[in-house]
Design an enzyme around this catalytic site. Structure first.
Site, PDB file in Angstrom:
ATOM      1  N   ASN A  39       0.815  -1.221   0.000  1.00  0.00           N
ATOM      2  CA  ASN A  39       0.000   0.000   0.000  1.00  0.00           C
ATOM      3  C   ASN A  39       0.846   1.268   0.000  1.00  0.00           C
ATOM      4  O   ASN A  39       0.406   2.315  -0.492  1.00  0.00           O
ATOM      5  CB  ASN A  39      -0.932   0.023   1.210  1.00  0.00           C
ATOM      6  CG  ASN A  39      -2.004  -1.047   1.140  1.00  0.00           C
ATOM      7  OD1 ASN A  39      -2.358  -1.497   0.060  1.00  0.00           O
ATOM      8  ND2 ASN A  39      -2.513  -1.463   2.298  1.00  0.00           N
ATOM      9  N   SER A  40       2.042   1.181   0.590  1.00  0.00           N
ATOM     10  CA  SER A  40       2.913   2.357   0.664  1.00  0.00           C
ATOM     11  C   SER A  40       3.927   2.414  -0.461  1.00  0.00           C
ATOM     12  O   SER A  40       4.569   3.458  -0.671  1.00  0.00           O
ATOM     13  CB  SER A  40       3.659   2.361   2.008  1.00  0.00           C
ATOM     14  OG  SER A  40       2.766   2.455   3.097  1.00  0.00           O
ATOM     15  N   CYS A 157      12.201  -6.395  24.245  1.00  0.00           N
ATOM     16  CA  CYS A 157      12.586  -5.170  24.957  1.00  0.00           C
ATOM     17  C   CYS A 157      12.446  -5.313  26.470  1.00  0.00           C
ATOM     18  O   CYS A 157      13.201  -4.703  27.227  1.00  0.00           O
ATOM     19  CB  CYS A 157      11.745  -3.994  24.465  1.00  0.00           C
ATOM     20  SG  CYS A 157       9.966  -4.274  24.522  1.00  0.00           S
ATOM     21  N   GLN A 183       5.837  -1.370  31.628  1.00  0.00           N
ATOM     22  CA  GLN A 183       6.284  -1.140  30.268  1.00  0.00           C
ATOM     23  C   GLN A 183       5.599   0.042  29.592  1.00  0.00           C
ATOM     24  O   GLN A 183       4.385   0.231  29.675  1.00  0.00           O
ATOM     25  CB  GLN A 183       6.088  -2.420  29.443  1.00  0.00           C
ATOM     26  CG  GLN A 183       6.889  -3.579  30.019  1.00  0.00           C
ATOM     27  CD  GLN A 183       6.858  -4.824  29.168  1.00  0.00           C
ATOM     28  OE1 GLN A 183       7.075  -5.922  29.671  1.00  0.00           O
ATOM     29  NE2 GLN A 183       6.610  -4.703  27.876  1.00  0.00           N
ATOM     30  N   SER A 186       5.060   3.023  24.073  1.00  0.00           N
ATOM     31  CA  SER A 186       5.733   2.950  22.772  1.00  0.00           C
ATOM     32  C   SER A 186       6.124   1.523  22.433  1.00  0.00           C
ATOM     33  O   SER A 186       6.335   1.194  21.266  1.00  0.00           O
ATOM     34  CB  SER A 186       6.975   3.853  22.755  1.00  0.00           C
ATOM     35  OG  SER A 186       7.845   3.532  23.819  1.00  0.00           O
ATOM     36  N   LYS A 212       7.816 -14.349  26.948  1.00  0.00           N
ATOM     37  CA  LYS A 212       9.098 -13.868  26.428  1.00  0.00           C
ATOM     38  C   LYS A 212      10.035 -13.484  27.569  1.00  0.00           C
ATOM     39  O   LYS A 212      11.229 -13.799  27.545  1.00  0.00           O
ATOM     40  CB  LYS A 212       8.885 -12.665  25.510  1.00  0.00           C
ATOM     41  CG  LYS A 212       8.106 -12.977  24.246  1.00  0.00           C
ATOM     42  CD  LYS A 212       7.778 -11.688  23.496  1.00  0.00           C
ATOM     43  CE  LYS A 212       6.874 -11.945  22.304  1.00  0.00           C
ATOM     44  NZ  LYS A 212       6.469 -10.690  21.640  1.00  0.00           N
ATOM     45  N   ARG A 243       1.357  -2.706  31.488  1.00  0.00           N
ATOM     46  CA  ARG A 243       1.486  -1.506  30.664  1.00  0.00           C
ATOM     47  C   ARG A 243       1.160  -0.287  31.523  1.00  0.00           C
ATOM     48  O   ARG A 243       0.126  -0.259  32.218  1.00  0.00           O
ATOM     49  CB  ARG A 243       0.534  -1.584  29.477  1.00  0.00           C
ATOM     50  CG  ARG A 243       0.775  -0.483  28.445  1.00  0.00           C
ATOM     51  CD  ARG A 243       2.043  -0.717  27.650  1.00  0.00           C
ATOM     52  NE  ARG A 243       1.900  -1.806  26.686  1.00  0.00           N
ATOM     53  CZ  ARG A 243       2.918  -2.335  26.020  1.00  0.00           C
ATOM     54  NH1 ARG A 243       4.147  -1.881  26.212  1.00  0.00           N
ATOM     55  NH2 ARG A 243       2.713  -3.321  25.167  1.00  0.00           N
ATOM     56  N   HIS A 250      11.136   0.994  29.997  1.00  0.00           N
ATOM     57  CA  HIS A 250      10.610  -0.159  30.723  1.00  0.00           C
ATOM     58  C   HIS A 250      11.346  -0.266  32.060  1.00  0.00           C
ATOM     59  O   HIS A 250      12.584  -0.342  32.092  1.00  0.00           O
ATOM     60  CB  HIS A 250      10.837  -1.459  29.936  1.00  0.00           C
ATOM     61  CG  HIS A 250       9.965  -1.596  28.726  1.00  0.00           C
ATOM     62  ND1 HIS A 250       8.936  -0.722  28.418  1.00  0.00           N
ATOM     63  CD2 HIS A 250       9.961  -2.544  27.734  1.00  0.00           C
ATOM     64  CE1 HIS A 250       8.351  -1.122  27.293  1.00  0.00           C
ATOM     65  NE2 HIS A 250       8.951  -2.222  26.871  1.00  0.00           N
ATOM     66  N   ASN A 336      13.116   1.331  25.896  1.00  0.00           N
ATOM     67  CA  ASN A 336      12.549   0.209  25.155  1.00  0.00           C
ATOM     68  C   ASN A 336      12.662   0.305  23.647  1.00  0.00           C
ATOM     69  O   ASN A 336      12.720  -0.715  22.957  1.00  0.00           O
ATOM     70  CB  ASN A 336      11.078   0.012  25.544  1.00  0.00           C
ATOM     71  CG  ASN A 336      10.249   1.247  25.304  1.00  0.00           C
ATOM     72  OD1 ASN A 336      10.457   2.281  25.937  1.00  0.00           O
ATOM     73  ND2 ASN A 336       9.282   1.171  24.396  1.00  0.00           N
ATOM     74  N   THR A 337      12.717   1.522  23.064  1.00  0.00           N
ATOM     75  CA  THR A 337      12.844   1.602  21.608  1.00  0.00           C
ATOM     76  C   THR A 337      14.274   1.854  21.154  1.00  0.00           C
ATOM     77  O   THR A 337      14.559   1.749  19.958  1.00  0.00           O
ATOM     78  CB  THR A 337      11.923   2.687  21.003  1.00  0.00           C
ATOM     79  OG1 THR A 337      12.375   3.972  21.397  1.00  0.00           O
ATOM     80  CG2 THR A 337      10.475   2.470  21.426  1.00  0.00           C
TER      81      THR A 337
END
Length: 358
Positions: A39-40, A157, A183, A186, A212, A243, A250, A336-337
């Site tokens: 689509n992109s 993460c 967490q 994001s 995980k 969350r 996190h 975390n990112t």
């Protein structure tokens, strides 16, 4: 060090956006291909991202006019890159197929996705902790029938905020751990504009996250045997993942039992402060000078003050103290990112490049 041409698969999602931000003016890696869903495809990155860019920093100028390609256009993309980063947002089976197709087309894949984390001959690497797991790549290439194509992944993460402490304390043989992670939103690919119901809210469930958090550290602490990664048996980990209304970071509250007792809190703190790994020795571009920071203050680490420690690539610990049921307890924090997602994958790629795998 030569400059590597790289592609980003899944460039329009939050992790893909973070890859673009991190790789802007990277010392070793140069973005030449961006790929996303059909689509992109054909749109400029700026056009495709109108109203979808989630980071505080603007889209880097050098990618605004870059045309997005269909992530399935493997031969075209592979022909222009030395390797690709993968952050595609698809069902796991489809991710597995796409990543393996790139690898079989002789394009190394460094993935942020979970699809291949339990493929036995795919290394799952935190570069400061288990860089030796890259050695399994040679066995994987034999299975794939490739000379240079392979897949490497980074772990979830959520484990970054307590696993480094367990690594620093391995000589004391941690065998039982309780870890509750708090967490950031994001981690779900959201911010407060796209997830307003998280303002002032806590959700006590994140699908798949506890499994995980309990199992992936054991693979990190495992060893190579007969061409595959064999997970460690200990420490046994029980986890809860919650969350919380935080954008980045996190936090973990963890409890640990040791088979061999340390001399006390001060010895454990010193082990954290002294801990370093191959990225620090090699001075990899993304590696923080000091991987772990320990805070003596009772009210640290805090997301608002400490999440960007080491450019978001370091991890922070504090409140280490004796416990009346477990041996010790502590609090950890990781971005975390950055450390937990795109940044961890970039550092992994730097390690693989420095070691000659890419």
């Amino acid at each position: 060090m030569k400059k590597y041409n790289v592609g980003i698969l899944g460039a329009t999602g939050m992790v893909g956006q973070r890859f673009i931000q991190i790789l802007h003016n990277h010392a070793w890696f140069n973005i030449v291909e961006l790929a996303a869903s059909p689509n992109s495809a054909g749109k400029s990155y700026a056009e495709a991202m109108e109203g979808r860019w989630l980071l505080d920093e603007p889209i880097p100028e050098n990618v605004k006019n870059m045309k997005l390609k269909d992530v399935n256009n493997i031969k075209d993309i592979s022909g222009n890159v030395d390797f690709v980063f993968s952050a595609v947002n698809l069902p796991k089976d489809e991710i597995k197929k796409i990543e393996e197709a790139y690898a079989k087309n002789e394009t190394p894949v460094v993935s942020n996705n979970s699809a291949h984390r339990w493929t036995p001959d795919v290394p799952m690497i935190i570069p400061e902790i288990n860089p030796e797991h890259a050695e399994v790549i040679e066995f994987q290439k034999k299975r794939l029938g490739t000379s240079r194509g392979f897949i490497a992944v980074k772990p979830n993460c959520s484990i970054q905020s307590y696993t480094p402490a367990l690594a620093a304390w391995r000589e004391f043989e941690p065998y039982e751990v309780i870890a509750t992670t708090y967490q950031a939103i994001s981690g779900a690919g959201k911010n407060f504009d796209t997830w307003p119901e998280m303002k002032g809210n806590i959700i006590p469930f994140i699908s798949g996250e506890e499994e995980k958090s309990e199992k992936e550290p054991l693979r990190i602490f495992g060893h190579i045997e007969n061409g595959v990664i064999v997970p460690a048996n200990e420490p046994v980990i029980s986890s809860q993942c919650v969350r919380v209304p935080v954008l980045y970071g996190h936090t973990a509250a963890a409890f640990v039992k040791f088979r061999k007792q340390p001399e006390g809190v001060e010895q454990l703190i010193q082990k954290l402060r002294d801990f370093k790994g191959v990225p620090q020795e090699l001075k990899l571009p993304s590696a923080p000078e000091h991987f772990i920071k320990y805070f003596d203050e009772d009210n640290r680490p805090q997301v608002a003050l400490d999440v960007n420690y080491g450019g978001g690539m370091g991890v922070s610990f504090g409140r280490l103290r004796k416990d009346n049921i477990y041996d010790y307890k502590f609090v950890g924090l990781s971005h975390n990112t950055l450390r937990g997602a795109a940044g961890g994958a970039v550092e992994c790629a730097e390690l693989l490049a420095a070691r000659g795998y890419i």
